[in-house]
Write an enzyme that holds these catalytic residues in place. Sequence first.
Site, PDB file in Angstrom:
ATOM      1  CD  GLU A  33      -4.247  -0.077   9.132  1.00 48.99           C
ATOM      2  OE1 GLU A  33      -3.519  -1.087   9.046  1.00 48.99           O
ATOM      3  OE2 GLU A  33      -4.892   0.388   8.176  1.00 48.99           O
TER       4      GLU A  33
ATOM      5  CD  GLU B  91      -3.318   0.665   1.811  1.00 46.87           C
ATOM      6  OE1 GLU B  91      -3.430  -0.410   2.395  1.00 46.87           O
ATOM      7  OE2 GLU B  91      -4.222   1.520   1.783  1.00 46.87           O
TER       8      GLU B  91
HETATM    9  C1  BGC Z   1      -5.176   2.908   4.875  1.00 44.25           C
HETATM   10  C2  BGC Z   1      -5.702   3.993   5.767  1.00 44.25           C
HETATM   11  C3  BGC Z   1      -6.586   4.817   4.910  1.00 44.25           C
HETATM   12  C4  BGC Z   1      -7.750   3.918   4.666  1.00 44.25           C
HETATM   13  C5  BGC Z   1      -8.892   4.576   4.021  1.00 44.25           C
HETATM   14  C6  BGC Z   1      -6.320   2.031   4.530  1.00 44.25           C
HETATM   15  O1  BGC Z   1      -5.990   0.964   3.766  1.00 44.25           O
HETATM   16  O2  BGC Z   1      -4.134   2.221   5.434  1.00 44.25           O
HETATM   17  O3  BGC Z   1      -4.888   4.542   6.648  1.00 44.25           O
HETATM   18  O4  BGC Z   1      -6.910   6.078   5.345  1.00 44.25           O
HETATM   19  O5  BGC Z   1      -7.375   2.752   3.978  1.00 44.25           O
HETATM   20  O6  BGC Z   1      -9.967   3.899   4.328  1.00 44.25           O
END
Ligand code: BGC
Length: 933
Positions: A731, A458
């Site tokens: 997270e 990501e």
């Molecule tokens: C990210 C987040 C992001 C989110 C949005 C995720 O996969 O890691 O931090 O803001 O998606 O929904």
Amino acid sequence: MARPAAPAPVRFAHRTDAGTVLAVPTSTPRLSWQIPDAPPEFAATASELEVTVDGGPPASFLVESAEQVLVPWPAEPIASRQEVAVRVRVRDAAGGWTDWSPTARAEGGLFETADWTARFVSPRTLGGPDAPSPLLRGRLDVPGEVTRARLFITSHGLHRAELNGQRVGDDELAPGWTSYPNRLRYRAYDVTDLVRGGANVLDVALGNGWFRGRLGFRDGRALYGDRLAVLAQLEVTTADGSTHTLATDGAWTAGETDILASDNYDGQRTDLRRPARPEQTTDPVDVLDEDLGRLVAPEGPPVRVTEVLPAVTVSTSPSGRMLVDFGQNLVGWVRLKVRGLASGAQVAIRHAEVLEDGELGVRPLKTAKATDEYVVAGPDEVTLEPVFTFHGFRYAEVTGVDSLAMEDIEAVVVGTDLRRTGWFDSSHPLLNRFHDNVVWSARGNFLEVPTDCPQRDERLGWTGDIQVFAPTATFLFDAAGFLTNWLADLAAEQYEDGSVPFVIPDVLHTVRPAAAAWGDAATVVPWVVYQRTGDAGVLRQQLPSMRAWVDRIAGLAGKDCLWTGGFQFGDWLDPTAPPEDPAAAKADPDVIATAHLAHSAELVAKAAAVLGEQDIARHYADLAARTREAFAREYITGGGRVISDAQTVYALALEWALLPGERERAGAGRRLADLVRTSGFRISTGFVGTPLIADALTSAGEVDVAYRLLLQEGVPSWLYAVTMGATTVWERWDSMLPDGRINPGEMTSFNHYALGAVADWLHRRVAGLAPAAPGFRQLTVHPLPGPVLTSAAARHLTPYGEAAVSWQRADGRFTLSVRVPVGSGATVHLPDGSAPVQVGHGSHEFACADPYPRDRELPGDPTVRDVLDHPPTWAAVLAVAAELEVTGDDTYAAGRALHYLDAPARDLAEALAPAGLAPQAEAFRERIDALLA
Ligand code: BGC
């Protein structure tokens, strides 16, 4: 009378380069300077700037004001390649001058497309997507002695340049990541020492990086193109004053390096049996027809190695693998020395952030292989280190070596080399570690782009994450250039209709994306940069983008100003949302959306007012007012309850002035505090509410409740992760579960800064160092002592210089030290409620009675709320509840108290064990009565 010190060297725009600022971002860079020290009565009245161009005669410019931050460039615009030298001195009220500052230097880059004679070149047959990294080579004969040489360079894909076998510069992963189709960054290097009279060879190796490697969680690849290419222009001046240029063109040649494969997510594979720089480069190159109009000079620092960490342990995992722990979750790569291996032997390094069952926990990396592999050339000692990749990790698993000495392996930390500008400290070790974790998460995720996470497939510039983290970021780091650059990308990639992509640079290409709290990065981030740096230029740059976003969401809201329906991330990662559905929050997404419309409209109005655009300001102020009215009408009760009755909606309503009157405000504040109490003082908010809740409790006068929430160690809480050994912010509140297993949710990063956004409150309120005017031209010093902390301190390198606040509680006294930089002033509030004091620059000491001289006692005739607010009594109640098997779950117990908060304390018995329903009711009531007697 002591004289003020000479100013420090001026700064050009937001650049922080140590020496000459090469390739200044604009031909009219704004200038800033600081006066390190001055007697108390000193006040600047004017400044004189002396500008020298290319060593010519100095020209002098008088600035008839006390301004010293981002002062407009006074002279003729800087031309391409021109060198300017600037110094400044400052006049005081009596007409006396400081000494001159030391001279600061900058050089124009290549401002015009026509300045580039170079063209992008790409190997004709080598360097395909699955082929080894190519190297492109150019040669330059320099007749005579070299007096000056500059290399201007950028690329499609990552590059590393060498001149005559010597590395150029010390930046990594160049040219970084921008919205390549719109803005491609080049850098300039002073290579005078690398070029020599006679034959010179410039080699540029290329890797896939963001341009051609994997990007995004949908298995994207080569999103910007499938050909790697370089644009380089080496300009050499010799003693006779003539210039000799080597520019990438059709005469360049290409060969292959020893890098067989490279990818940001998957890692790098290197075969050391091949030469890193081929002796012969025989492949021809193609000249690509590329738009040079999108080239931009850097606004901030590049990615560099910022630290190297030794291994903390080397051990064997239960399955017999060799594991290295670096003691810190970080971003970068591993540097490993090996020796005694046969030619062709393979060494591999896998990376992970955590261990599970004693083995690397790689599931959270999703499809990212995060593995560096090497084929060694023979027994001689060699240092293995990748060039074109990076990983997020604390642990490494090494295969291919029989044994490993600690000193043979280290972790190389990389990131955008932002100057650290903010510090926090307190008497609470876990809180201090939490703050360190926030800093590490910023370091790891500020790699070219403000990313969500640095480890899985990501690593994208998620707008919502930086939207909430920007205030913390700008305190901790000199992030103005970094964020201004990202905002320019945001504006460039915004849709025609104002929609803001979820990630910048946009690699998701969602159709007309409009999500509250994510798209609002368009308004919030510029406003934060302005507040923290005083840079109104960023507002000027972004105003069209800010307006377009608000127009877009106002359009979605329609006439009634209620933005409802449609896709929302909402209060993302609310801790009660199930692992597989992070958007399933308690707070209603419609309520969140309309709150953001009001907030963003307000910010546009303020930005326009700063820029003197009164009509625009009025238009958006009116929209904000109508939206607040709509919000109140639709979502707020007369007593101050807000629809969906979740902590996040109260935090929004309180912090963004959405409550129409005092009665509603007071009611909302009380309700928020009660919801926090009855959540057992555990965090109950996601991305949207978390950055606001501590401020909301503070402004509601619920300081003790805010501290209970802050210092909670149970799950979920800010400190829970710290008790689990976290070294970065996670997270999820429970990325690692209490039993040591990794959260089963698909996205489970251990390095995400968003939930660390409360650090801004630590700086502004706990320690008490806040900006009161843009750029900290005025400070508000308003510390917030609580019952547990006995000291706290914060320090920040403001645009004016260092500001510092530190306080202690001891022996019934509260003492406060404040340092204010020259050019700034502070309003100081003491916790005894005395009238605030205005002070100027310099150091100041204050004292008053400690607001928490002794542990608070339970009040007479206590209510249930009083018991929850009195930690020892509440702990005693919970102990009885556990002993009698009423409940062992303190959050559940607190939740049962919600409807009894104003009742006499002894009614807790009924709340937890209703008579006639709970078998232990009788016994429990007796024990509670005894306890309260
Ligand atoms: C990210 C987040 C992001 C989110 C949005 C995720 O996969 O890691 O931090 O803001 O998606 O929904």
